[in-house]
Design an enzyme around this catalytic site. Structure first.
Site, PDB file in Angstrom:
ATOM      1  N   HIS A   1       1.016  -0.675   0.031  1.00 31.44           N
ATOM      2  CA  HIS A   1       0.226   0.033   0.255  1.00 31.44           C
ATOM      3  C   HIS A   1       1.193   1.278  -0.046  1.00 31.44           C
ATOM      4  O   HIS A   1       0.841   2.121  -0.596  1.00 31.44           O
ATOM      5  CB  HIS A   1      -0.532  -0.272   1.251  1.00 31.44           C
ATOM      6  CG  HIS A   1      -1.757  -0.870   1.451  1.00 31.44           C
ATOM      7  ND1 HIS A   1      -2.715  -1.091   0.042  1.00 31.44           N
ATOM      8  CD2 HIS A   1      -2.555  -1.737   2.580  1.00 31.44           C
ATOM      9  CE1 HIS A   1      -3.486  -2.542  -0.100  1.00 31.44           C
ATOM     10  NE2 HIS A   1      -3.514  -2.889   1.459  1.00 31.44           N
TER      11      HIS A   1
ATOM     12  N   ASP B   1      -2.484 -10.766  -2.259  1.00 36.22           N
ATOM     13  CA  ASP B   1      -3.207  -9.866  -1.699  1.00 36.22           C
ATOM     14  C   ASP B   1      -4.757  -9.179  -1.884  1.00 36.22           C
ATOM     15  O   ASP B   1      -4.674  -9.209  -2.341  1.00 36.22           O
ATOM     16  CB  ASP B   1      -2.167  -9.011  -0.703  1.00 36.22           C
ATOM     17  CG  ASP B   1      -3.284  -8.110   0.769  1.00 36.22           C
ATOM     18  OD1 ASP B   1      -2.064  -8.684   1.863  1.00 36.22           O
ATOM     19  OD2 ASP B   1      -3.588  -7.435   0.618  1.00 36.22           O
TER      20      ASP B   1
ATOM     21  N   HIS C   1      -6.231  -7.105  -0.372  1.00 39.94           N
ATOM     22  CA  HIS C   1      -6.557  -5.746  -0.921  1.00 39.94           C
ATOM     23  C   HIS C   1      -5.760  -5.628  -2.116  1.00 39.94           C
ATOM     24  O   HIS C   1      -4.531  -6.147  -2.366  1.00 39.94           O
ATOM     25  CB  HIS C   1      -6.119  -4.884   0.229  1.00 39.94           C
ATOM     26  CG  HIS C   1      -6.204  -5.535   1.610  1.00 39.94           C
ATOM     27  ND1 HIS C   1      -5.802  -5.793   2.725  1.00 39.94           N
ATOM     28  CD2 HIS C   1      -7.519  -4.522   2.372  1.00 39.94           C
ATOM     29  CE1 HIS C   1      -6.529  -6.564   3.601  1.00 39.94           C
ATOM     30  NE2 HIS C   1      -7.793  -5.693   3.391  1.00 39.94           N
TER      31      HIS C   1
ATOM     32  N   ASP D   1      -4.504 -12.954   3.158  1.00 36.85           N
ATOM     33  CA  ASP D   1      -5.262 -12.553   3.758  1.00 36.85           C
ATOM     34  C   ASP D   1      -7.078 -12.728   2.888  1.00 36.85           C
ATOM     35  O   ASP D   1      -8.108 -12.416   3.190  1.00 36.85           O
ATOM     36  CB  ASP D   1      -5.564 -11.102   3.980  1.00 36.85           C
ATOM     37  CG  ASP D   1      -4.656 -10.111   3.329  1.00 36.85           C
ATOM     38  OD1 ASP D   1      -4.548 -10.387   2.395  1.00 36.85           O
ATOM     39  OD2 ASP D   1      -4.546  -8.691   3.448  1.00 36.85           O
TER      40      ASP D   1
HETATM   41 ZN   LIG Z   1      -3.871  -7.277   3.025  1.00 30.37          ZN
END
Ligand SMILES: [Zn+2]
Length: 294
Positions: free
Chosen positions: A111, A148, A150, A229
């Protein structure tokens, strides 16, 4: 990140425990990371950001870089080693000492943008590694695979429009950071998955979208933003992947790497917050990377 936060030190302990419990410890080599240099970080971050963040660590307590991302007095040292681990792994793999490597690091990285910390991430570890492969090892085509849950907004921020980097990713949408739907360039293959999607939807996305793009691109090295995740036990998201899905996707990536990249894969830990599921899934991933089957 403070007490009772999901991005906790026990995450790495769980991975180590599962590696030992499954008897992998004697079958894989371990290397300690060295810290990334300012020059290595400044290939993908602005120099001003590197300097500001490095100076931001508090002498005690926590200092917040954004609402999700805190520093304690030791965080910068950890973040430098996390990015440095991927640089070290790229050196080992591109230098021919290892075929594959997995970097068990915290904090995560995908991120973190060019000039912004976000979402538990300080430096963009996988991006620092990719830039190092391009700059220090003379590669001209590197692929980043991000599974991931996200979207890896930071990695996209750094490499969007760069013909030397293909990024393929799956992520839950809608979910933090609410980006990734634009598919801004042919080299950014973003596949959003609806909440509740499981292994079937994930495997279809990989087979139909990732693998053709990777085969066309013929990467000389594959880096993986390995977040776990999207597992069904994870508390931060709503996908339904199993341990086996992580072994399966790693096998597909290894097949592409074998054909085009001399088998070279550098993987680095991103998310994964259900401690047992993280340990099991990361071990399934490492088994395949180590050529020990799935
Ligand atoms: Zn994540």
């Amino acid at each position: 990140m403070g007490p009772d936060h999901p991005e906790c030190p026990e995450r790495l302990a769980s991975i180590s425990d599962h590696v030992i419990a499954l008897g992998l410890d004697g079958l894989i080599a371990r290397n300690e990371a060295t810290p990334a240099t300012r020059e290595q970080l400044a290939r993908v971050h602005s120099g001003a950001y590197v300097d500001a963040v490095s100076a931001a660590a508090p002498s005690s307590g926590l200092r917040y870089l954004d609402p999700d991302t805190a520093l304690n007095p030791h965080s910068i040292e950890a973040a430098l080693h996390a990015a440095g681990a991927v640089v070290n792994a790229v050196d080992l793999v591109c230098g021919g000492e290892r075929k594959t490597a997995f970097c068990a690091v915290r904090p995560p990285g995908h991120h973190a943008e060019r000039a912004r910390a976000m979402g538990f991430c300080v430096f963009n570890n996988v991006a620092v590694g990719a830039a190092h492969a391009l700059a220090a090892h003379g590669l001209s085509r590197v692929a980043i695979v991000d599974f991931d849950v996200h979207h890896g907004n930071g990695t996209e921020d750094m490499f969007e429009g760069d013909p030397r980097v293909l990024m393929v990713s799956t992520f839950q949408y809608p979910l933090y950071p609410y980006s990734g739907l634009d598919n801004p360039s042919p080299l950014m293959v973003n596949v959003p998955l609806a909440p509740g999607s499981g292994g079937a939807e994930f495997r279809a996305a990989v087979a139909d979208r990732w693998l053709p793009a990777l085969a066309d691109y013929k990467p000389q090295l594959i880096l993986i933003s390995a977040g776990f995740d999207a597992h069904r036990e994870d508390p931060l998201a709503n996908l339904q992947l199993s341990d086996d899905d992580y072994g399966w996707v790693t096998s597909r990536i290894a097949e592409i790497a074998a054909v085009h990249a001399g088998g070279r894969i550098v993987s680095t830990l991103e998310g994964g917050y259900a401690l047992s599921a993280l340990g099991r899934s990361a071990t399934a991933h490492v088994r395949v990377l180590a050529g020990l089957g799935s």
